[in-house]
Design a protein around this motif. Structure first.
Motif, short mmCIF file in Angstrom:
data_model
loop_
_atom_site.label_atom_id
_atom_site.label_comp_id
_atom_site.label_asym_id
_atom_site.label_seq_id
_atom_site.Cartn_x
_atom_site.Cartn_y
_atom_site.Cartn_z
N ASP A 57 0.89 -1.08 0.05
CA ASP A 57 0.02 0.18 0.00
C ASP A 57 0.73 1.42 0.30
O ASP A 57 1.34 1.64 0.96
N PRO A 70 -8.05 13.66 -1.11
CA PRO A 70 -8.41 14.62 -2.19
C PRO A 70 -9.22 15.47 -3.03
O PRO A 70 -10.48 15.76 -2.26
N ARG A 90 -10.74 17.17 -9.74
CA ARG A 90 -10.07 18.55 -10.36
C ARG A 90 -10.78 19.79 -10.72
O ARG A 90 -9.67 20.64 -10.65
N PRO A 123 -22.31 24.95 -10.51
CA PRO A 123 -23.10 22.79 -10.18
C PRO A 123 -22.42 22.67 -11.63
O PRO A 123 -22.50 21.15 -11.36
N ARG A 124 -22.01 23.40 -12.52
CA ARG A 124 -21.58 21.97 -13.68
C ARG A 124 -20.02 21.16 -13.43
O ARG A 124 -19.84 20.85 -14.35
N HIS A 125 -19.12 22.14 -12.57
CA HIS A 125 -17.99 21.60 -11.88
C HIS A 125 -17.38 22.07 -13.53
O HIS A 125 -15.98 20.90 -13.74
N ARG A 132 -28.48 27.27 -14.35
CA ARG A 132 -28.44 26.52 -13.45
C ARG A 132 -27.27 27.51 -12.42
O ARG A 132 -27.44 27.74 -11.02
N ASP A 165 -11.48 9.16 -9.43
CA ASP A 165 -12.59 10.34 -9.42
C ASP A 165 -13.90 10.41 -9.37
O ASP A 165 -14.42 11.21 -8.28
N ARG A 201 -15.12 8.77 -5.73
CA ARG A 201 -15.18 9.58 -4.76
C ARG A 201 -15.49 10.97 -4.19
O ARG A 201 -16.42 10.82 -3.58
N TYR A 222 -8.62 1.13 0.98
CA TYR A 222 -7.63 0.24 1.30
C TYR A 222 -6.87 0.00 -0.44
O TYR A 222 -7.02 1.76 -0.67
N PRO A 223 -5.59 -0.32 -0.45
CA PRO A 223 -5.00 0.01 -1.36
C PRO A 223 -6.14 0.02 -2.78
O PRO A 223 -7.09 -1.15 -2.68
N GLU A 276 -25.05 16.67 -7.55
CA GLU A 276 -24.13 17.34 -6.47
C GLU A 276 -22.40 17.67 -6.70
O GLU A 276 -22.05 18.55 -6.57
N LEU A 330 -20.84 15.73 -8.63
CA LEU A 330 -19.28 15.36 -9.96
C LEU A 330 -19.81 16.51 -10.96
O LEU A 330 -19.14 16.49 -11.73
N GLY A 331 -21.13 17.60 -10.16
CA GLY A 331 -21.17 18.04 -11.32
C GLY A 331 -22.14 17.79 -12.57
O GLY A 331 -21.42 18.18 -13.65
N ARG A 332 -22.23 16.20 -12.93
CA ARG A 332 -23.27 16.91 -13.66
C ARG A 332 -24.05 15.68 -13.63
O ARG A 332 -24.52 15.28 -12.59
#
Lengths: 332, 105
Positions: free
Chosen positions: A9, A29, A32, A77-79, A263, B26, B29, B47-48, B68, B70-72
């Motif tokens: 790990d 994390p 993007r 909201p569309r990121h 939006r 991604d 998450r 975990y790994p 909300e 993910l924005g899509r």
């Protein structure tokens, strides 16, 4: 012989950039979108104030009367960051190209009766100039706005408006067999047809609106919020059957884009309003003032587009807009 | 938000643990974030290349919460792209993906 498979790990030393971690409150994390947005705009170490505006810094919160403790409270909201935005639009443009190819191959708009052709030339084609104006206004918001969270999205909105202007031009070229005569006629209408002068006056007033957040509200919330449903829903629904529904197909992206963009506009205005009662009062004042201006300007255009039903359509659009503003708690 | 809060399991409903494990990427998450927000009792273990979420009795994944983050638009079926394993009886709609043992609510 026996082989043992072991997993190792490996933990990354850090999950994201330090400035992003500080905002997230821990080294975890980040998406993007967060990494491409948070604190991207420089804030310190300026050598000189800009010569063109010695009163302000290059990026200056005082360019708007909206006050925010943290300009990175805003969130799209569309990121959208550059990568996702361009990929999303490229994909949509492929679909649009297909639809235009289809319309061209079948000469769908070449077969119109004269009344419908004339109507589209006078109502739809001049909107190229409206879209160009919106491009200018959103570019202004990007240039003078504060914080990447708002300004990057304004920049994307500005590009979207150029794209929509191009699509409207292509509709014009389908109308006149690629001669460009409808584009000339559309420009003459924009400059001298009485039905357009109110809209053109409001647009030119927006060009000299100093406060970028006011401009954002006036263009993206009020002007678009009243003009888009009037033209791209009421008018297109009215005329489209006479074009064998080619018009509905060719303006589909524009309608989809409007719903998507709304939006973001709503989220942005809502964030500013929730920050403080002072902001909310200021926003409500802007919404009320520009709404009345725009409605006055749209009266003659609604009549040109929809004839006798224009008044009813505009009232309908207004009621819808008022409901939207009430949802944002900005009832003016 | 109160209307969106996950409904409490009916009295007498099983509190047997359920779990779901997803690949670490991604998209997952955002899903994990949404699960943690909607299921206050859920615990997350890393975990790994995998993340496992345990919850007593019931675990719900809501489309809206994931979207909300993910924005899509996100289809609940997309869960399977990151899914490794799960335990519990599945109840799936267009809006929610629920894991629990035994009786349906």
């Amino acid at each position: 012989m026996q082989v043992d498979i072991k997993t190792t790990d490996i933990h990354p030393v850090r999950q994201t950039f330090a400035h992003v971690a500080r905002r997230l409150g821990a080294d975890k994390p980040a998406s993007r979108y967060q990494e491409a947005t948070l604190d991207m705009q420089p804030t310190t170490n300026w050598h000189y104030r800009p010569l063109w505006d010695a009163e302000h810094h290059v990026f200056d919160v005082r360019r708007s009367s909206i006050v925010m403790a943290d300009w990175y409270t805003f969130k799209d909201p569309r990121h959208f960051y550059y990568g996702v935005y361009t990929m999303a639009r490229a994909k949509q443009q492929e679909g649009v190209d297909k639809q235009f190819e289809f319309a061209e191959k079948r000469n769908l708009l070449g077969l119109l009766d004269d009344a419908a052709r004339d109507s589209l030339t006078r109502v739809l084609v001049p909107l190229r100039h409206y879209e160009w104006g919106s491009n200018m206004n959103n570019t202004y918001c990007c240039a003078y706005g504060y914080g990447t969270a708002v300004t990057q999205a304004c920049s994307y909105a500005a590009m979207d408006r150029l794209g929509i202007a191009q699509q409207l031009s292509r509709i014009g070229l389908l109308l006149d067999g690629s001669q460009g005569s409808s584009l000339d006629a559309g420009k003459i209408a924009w400059l001298s047809d009485p039905a357009w002068q109110g809209v053109r006056r409001v647009m030119e007033n927006l060009f000299v609106t100093k406060d970028w957040f006011e401009l954002f509200v006036a263009q993206n919330l009020v002007f678009d919020g009243l003009l888009y449903p009037l033209i791209f829903r009421h008018y297109v629904d009215e005329v489209s059957p006479r074009t064998g529904n080619a018009l509905a197909m060719l303006t589909e992206f524009i309608n989809d884009w409007y719903a998507e963009s709304a939006r973001w506009v709503d989220a942005t205005v809502k964030t500013a309003a929730e920050e403080s009662p002072a902001n909310a009062a200021r926003l409500a004042e802007w919404v009320g003032m520009w709404r009345d201006e725009v409605l006055r300007a749209l009266g003659p255009l609604a009549a040109l587009a929809l004839g006798e039903q224009g008044t009813a359509a505009l009232a309908d659009v207004r009621a819808e807009f008022d409901a939207r503003v009430a949802r944002l708690r900005l009832a003016a | 938000m109160s209307s969106n809060a996950p409904t409490a399991p009916a009295a007498g409903a099983s509190r047997q643990p359920v779990f779901i494990s997803l690949q670490t990427n991604d998209i997952s998450r955002g899903i994990v974030d949404a699960i943690v927000a909607d299921n206050p009792e859920a615990t997350v273990s890393e975990y790994p290349a995998m993340v496992k979420i345990d919850a007593p009795g019931r675990l719900v994944i809501r489309r809206e919460s994931v979207e909300e983050r993910l924005g899509r638009r996100w289809d609940v079926q997309e869960l399977h792209l990151s899914l490794i394993s799960l335990s519990g009886n599945i109840d799936e709609t267009d809006e929610e993906f629920t894991l629990q043992w035994g009786a349906r609510r």
